[in-house]
Scaffold this motif. Structure first.
Motif, mmCIF file in Angstrom:
data_model
loop_
_atom_site.group_PDB
_atom_site.id
_atom_site.type_symbol
_atom_site.label_atom_id
_atom_site.label_comp_id
_atom_site.label_asym_id
_atom_site.label_seq_id
_atom_site.Cartn_x
_atom_site.Cartn_y
_atom_site.Cartn_z
ATOM 1 N N PHE A 1 12.756 20.240 -34.627
ATOM 2 C CA PHE A 1 11.318 20.198 -34.820
ATOM 3 C C PHE A 1 10.597 19.526 -33.665
ATOM 4 N N GLN B 1 8.899 18.713 -29.939
ATOM 5 C CA GLN B 1 8.043 19.465 -29.043
ATOM 6 C C GLN B 1 8.910 20.292 -28.106
ATOM 7 N N THR B 2 8.406 21.443 -27.746
ATOM 8 C CA THR B 2 9.141 22.311 -26.831
ATOM 9 C C THR B 2 8.270 22.620 -25.632
ATOM 10 N N SER C 1 4.046 30.678 -27.915
ATOM 11 C CA SER C 1 4.369 29.537 -28.779
ATOM 12 C C SER C 1 3.119 28.804 -29.236
ATOM 13 N N GLU D 1 -0.430 23.403 -31.240
ATOM 14 C CA GLU D 1 0.424 24.546 -30.941
ATOM 15 C C GLU D 1 1.284 24.858 -32.157
ATOM 16 N N ASN D 2 2.213 25.801 -32.020
ATOM 17 C CA ASN D 2 2.921 26.303 -33.199
ATOM 18 C C ASN D 2 3.753 25.262 -33.925
ATOM 19 N N ARG D 3 4.166 24.204 -33.240
ATOM 20 C CA ARG D 3 4.918 23.130 -33.887
ATOM 21 C C ARG D 3 4.004 21.983 -34.321
ATOM 22 N N TYR E 1 1.712 20.236 -32.587
ATOM 23 C CA TYR E 1 1.492 19.128 -31.668
ATOM 24 C C TYR E 1 0.218 19.344 -30.875
ATOM 25 N N SER F 1 2.515 17.416 -36.078
ATOM 26 C CA SER F 1 3.955 17.621 -36.277
ATOM 27 C C SER F 1 4.268 18.104 -37.692
ATOM 28 N N VAL F 2 5.482 18.593 -37.868
ATOM 29 C CA VAL F 2 5.914 19.056 -39.183
ATOM 30 C C VAL F 2 6.053 17.910 -40.168
#
Length: 221
Positions: free
Chosen positions: A18, A20-21, A62, A93-95, A97, A127-128
């Motif tokens: 989970f 950040q990317t 993303s 963003e998608n996660r 963040y 965040s998740v």
């Protein structure tokens, strides 16, 4: 207490899933326009593209906006140009963040301060784990970032969906070393509520005692 220890272990194992990317090599190869200019920190091009009508809040695959890309690349001037041009500084963003949490996790105090100056809200839920930039920084022991977030008005006692505060995360997910001790000290001096327990009723002090973190115990008593 045992349940809290199990949750901590499970979280440490699953965190990578989970986290950040940052943009991958293939992401970067696909970038054009504002995303590429943000990644490379080309301020004049950012200004020119926005003036020509390019959307400063466009998304990559993303869900990252150019502002996220500038934050991942630590390009402060590019981020400023994007914000000036209308970039949403509170976009997720998608996660889930935002720029501020990206900067907090990267342990980039200057970018943290800049993000807040540009309008990124320190109380944004990210965040998740439904946390905040402050919780993320406390988790990692990034005490200078913690200090700047506190000074910027970040909520000290936000409880995430694990039912942990920044103070609990600094104890439970830290290593008891200097950075996490300093993080606890900053939070306590700022007025973080030491009495808020986790979902099992275990307080930050009790967590510190169970782990033998004597300096944290002294701060939390």
């Amino acid at each position: 207490m045992l349940r809290s220890l199990i949750i901590a272990a499970a979280l440490s194992l699953s965190a990578a899933a989970f986290a950040q990317t940052a943009p991958s090599a293939s992401d970067i190869a696909s970038y054009r326009g504002l995303h590429l200019a943000a990644h490379e920190g080309r301020v004049a091009e950012i200004e020119s593209l926005i003036a020509a009508g390019e959307d400063p809040n466009m998304r990559d695959r993303s869900g990252r906006t150019p502002a996220h890309i500038a934050a991942f690349a630590s390009h402060d001037d590019a981020l400023t140009a994007l914000a000036t041009g209308g970039a949403d500084m509170n976009a997720l963003e998608n996660r889930a963040y935002d720029v501020l949490t990206i900067a907090a996790v990267a342990n980039d105090p200057e970018l943290v301060s800049l993000a807040m100056e540009l309008g990124n809200k320190p109380d944004l839920v990210t965040s998740v784990y439904d946390g905040t930039a402050l919780i993320a920084a406390a988790h990692l022991g990034h005490h200078e970032v913690v200090a700047r977030l506190v000074a910027g008005g970040a909520p000290l006692d936000h409880v995430n969906n694990l039912e942990w505060t920044a103070l609990i995360e600094a104890v439970v997910l830290g290593d008891g070393g200097h950075d996490h001790i300093k993080t606890v000290e900053i939070l306590v001096k700022a007025g973080a509520d030491k009495s808020i327990p986790d979902r099992d009723g275990v307080t930050p002090l009790q967590h510190a005692q169970a782990r033998g973190y004597e300096e944290m115990v002294m701060l939390l008593k």
